[in-house]
Design a protein around this motif. Structure first.
Motif, mmCIF file in Angstrom:
data_model
loop_
_atom_site.group_PDB
_atom_site.id
_atom_site.type_symbol
_atom_site.label_atom_id
_atom_site.label_comp_id
_atom_site.label_asym_id
_atom_site.label_seq_id
_atom_site.Cartn_x
_atom_site.Cartn_y
_atom_site.Cartn_z
ATOM 1 N N LYS A 1 41.879 30.237 80.499
ATOM 2 C CA LYS A 1 42.833 29.319 79.889
ATOM 3 C C LYS A 1 43.254 29.842 78.513
ATOM 4 O O LYS A 1 42.415 30.217 77.704
ATOM 5 C CB LYS A 1 42.180 27.953 79.759
ATOM 6 N N CYS A 2 44.553 29.858 78.270
ATOM 7 C CA CYS A 2 45.072 30.342 76.993
ATOM 8 C C CYS A 2 45.011 29.205 75.962
ATOM 9 O O CYS A 2 45.435 28.090 76.230
ATOM 10 C CB CYS A 2 46.505 30.821 77.165
ATOM 11 N N GLU A 3 44.488 29.521 74.774
ATOM 12 C CA GLU A 3 44.337 28.530 73.716
ATOM 13 C C GLU A 3 45.699 28.065 73.196
ATOM 14 O O GLU A 3 45.848 26.949 72.742
ATOM 15 C CB GLU A 3 43.545 29.126 72.555
ATOM 16 N N SER A 4 46.668 28.973 73.294
ATOM 17 C CA SER A 4 47.959 28.693 72.695
ATOM 18 C C SER A 4 48.852 27.823 73.591
ATOM 19 O O SER A 4 49.389 26.818 73.155
ATOM 20 C CB SER A 4 48.629 30.010 72.364
ATOM 21 N N CYS A 5 48.991 28.223 74.854
ATOM 22 C CA CYS A 5 49.911 27.472 75.721
ATOM 23 C C CYS A 5 49.185 26.594 76.734
ATOM 24 O O CYS A 5 49.817 25.855 77.483
ATOM 25 C CB CYS A 5 50.866 28.426 76.444
ATOM 26 N N LYS A 6 47.854 26.706 76.776
ATOM 27 C CA LYS A 6 47.006 25.859 77.637
ATOM 28 C C LYS A 6 47.116 26.159 79.131
ATOM 29 O O LYS A 6 46.603 25.420 79.956
ATOM 30 C CB LYS A 6 47.257 24.345 77.427
ATOM 31 N N GLN B 1 46.467 28.708 82.491
ATOM 32 C CA GLN B 1 45.418 29.636 82.891
ATOM 33 C C GLN B 1 46.013 31.029 83.119
ATOM 34 O O GLN B 1 46.117 31.506 84.249
ATOM 35 C CB GLN B 1 44.745 29.138 84.172
ATOM 36 N N THR B 2 46.450 31.649 82.027
ATOM 37 C CA THR B 2 47.187 32.907 82.140
ATOM 38 C C THR B 2 46.702 33.960 81.142
ATOM 39 O O THR B 2 47.388 34.936 80.886
ATOM 40 C CB THR B 2 48.699 32.650 81.913
ATOM 41 N N LEU B 3 45.504 33.762 80.586
ATOM 42 C CA LEU B 3 44.980 34.709 79.608
ATOM 43 C C LEU B 3 44.106 35.745 80.310
ATOM 44 O O LEU B 3 43.155 35.398 81.009
ATOM 45 C CB LEU B 3 44.162 33.952 78.554
ATOM 46 N N GLU C 1 45.372 39.105 76.453
ATOM 47 C CA GLU C 1 46.784 38.804 76.266
ATOM 48 C C GLU C 1 47.219 37.783 77.305
ATOM 49 O O GLU C 1 46.830 37.858 78.466
ATOM 50 C CB GLU C 1 47.613 40.086 76.386
ATOM 51 N N CYS C 2 48.010 36.823 76.841
ATOM 52 C CA CYS C 2 48.497 35.785 77.750
ATOM 53 C C CYS C 2 49.767 36.279 78.430
ATOM 54 O O CYS C 2 50.707 36.703 77.768
ATOM 55 C CB CYS C 2 48.781 34.505 76.972
ATOM 56 N N THR C 3 49.783 36.230 79.758
ATOM 57 C CA THR C 3 50.953 36.737 80.487
ATOM 58 C C THR C 3 52.122 35.760 80.407
ATOM 59 O O THR C 3 53.230 36.098 80.752
ATOM 60 C CB THR C 3 50.632 36.979 81.978
ATOM 61 N N TYR C 4 51.850 34.543 79.932
ATOM 62 C CA TYR C 4 52.932 33.573 79.826
ATOM 63 C C TYR C 4 53.558 33.558 78.431
ATOM 64 O O TYR C 4 54.740 33.831 78.269
ATOM 65 C CB TYR C 4 52.452 32.176 80.207
ATOM 66 N N CYS C 5 52.736 33.254 77.414
ATOM 67 C CA CYS C 5 53.315 33.088 76.079
ATOM 68 C C CYS C 5 53.136 34.322 75.201
ATOM 69 O O CYS C 5 53.655 34.370 74.088
ATOM 70 C CB CYS C 5 52.754 31.843 75.392
ATOM 71 N N GLY C 6 52.396 35.312 75.705
ATOM 72 C CA GLY C 6 52.244 36.540 74.933
ATOM 73 C C GLY C 6 51.176 36.454 73.847
ATOM 74 O O GLY C 6 50.973 37.401 73.094
ATOM 75 N N HIS C 7 50.495 35.306 73.760
ATOM 76 C CA HIS C 7 49.436 35.122 72.781
ATOM 77 C C HIS C 7 48.364 36.202 72.933
ATOM 78 O O HIS C 7 47.940 36.519 74.038
ATOM 79 C CB HIS C 7 48.828 33.723 72.979
ATOM 80 N N LYS C 8 47.944 36.792 71.802
ATOM 81 C CA LYS C 8 46.926 37.845 71.860
ATOM 82 C C LYS C 8 45.700 37.411 71.086
ATOM 83 O O LYS C 8 45.813 36.712 70.075
ATOM 84 C CB LYS C 8 47.464 39.128 71.210
HETATM 85 ZN ZN LIG Z 1 49.527 31.438 76.500
#
Ligand SMILES: [Zn+2]
Length: 237
Positions: free
Chosen positions: A176-181, A183-185, A209-216
């Motif tokens: 789960k990505c912390e930034s966009c919530k 499950q794409t990290l 790296e998040c494949t959705y929002c690009g959060h690293k």
């Molecule tokens: Zn994200």
């Protein structure tokens, strides 16, 4: 236009059908797991896009095929409906990239933990726990498991002692990505900063790296000291 609509809707079904037929023909659960993991979203994506294209053809066919109208109106209509279609393309893309992964994870989970059948006796095999499995894994495999995003599953047929070892790549598993919530990290890189020795622990950096929002983000992990077996440590000098 109508021909285009029918052709792309047929193609869309063929693509999805082709995928599921290939999936059915795979007997081995681990092979099935890998196949689903690599291909399912891509095939559904192509199928979804073709469906939208079919809708676009259909929409245009409603206006009739007669080219009696001025070119300007004709082109304007094509472009107008194209904008409409591209909204749907974005919807298909987002559904499959953002919402679908959590459904896929459940499906993969089931494929991974369904008891394997022993080819020797036909009995369902038993999945060993992390502690039990070490006996069956080589030292290299254990080290790999401890450090990198790799998981080994060991299945055993208790009657014949037949074992099957399956390797799972943690890189493909999303968190789960912390930034966009969503499950794409995913882990994109791993780097050993300091190697462990018999005296000191080592350090490992994992890059996500998040494949959705690009959060690293990066996370630091400790690698356990290299164990020296008991009899070496206590051997009289
Ligand atoms: Zn994200």
């Amino acid at each position: 236009m109508q021909f285009g609509a029918v052709a792309s809707i047929a193609l869309s079904f063929l693509v999805v059908l082709f995928y599921f037929i290939r999936l059915i023909t795979i007997k081995d659960l681990k092979t099935k797991y890998d196949f689903v993991n690599l291909n399912e979203i891509n095939y559904l994506m192509i199928g979804g896009y073709l469906l939208v294209i079919s809708g676009w053809f259909f929409l245009n066919s409603l206006f009739g095929d007669k080219v009696q109208v001025e070119a300007g109106i004709f082109i304007g209509r094509l472009l107008g409906t194209l904008i409409f279609a591209s909204i749907f393309l974005v919807v298909v893309y987002n559904v499959l990239k953002i919402y679908y992964p959590s459904i896929l994870e459940k499906k993969l989970h089931k494929l991974r933990y369904t008891p394997r059948k022993s080819p020797k006796t036909g009995n369902p095999m038993k999945l060993l726990s992390e502690e039990e499995e070490d006996v069956y894994l080589s030292e290299g495999m254990q080290a790999e498991e401890e450090v990198f995003s790799v998981d080994y599953d060991v299945w055993i047929d208790e009657d014949s002692d037949y074992t099957k070892i399956e390797k799972y790549d943690g890189h493909l598993h999303a968190e789960k990505c912390e930034s966009c919530k969503f499950q794409t990290l995913k882990v994109v890189k791993e780097e050993i900063l300091t190697s462990p020795t018999t005296n000191d622990k080592g350090e490992l950096m994992k890059y996500y790296e998040c494949t959705y929002c690009g959060h690293k983000e990066r996370r630091l992990f400790t690698i356990g000291r290299i164990k020296v077996s008991e009899d070496v440590q206590h051997s009289p000098v």
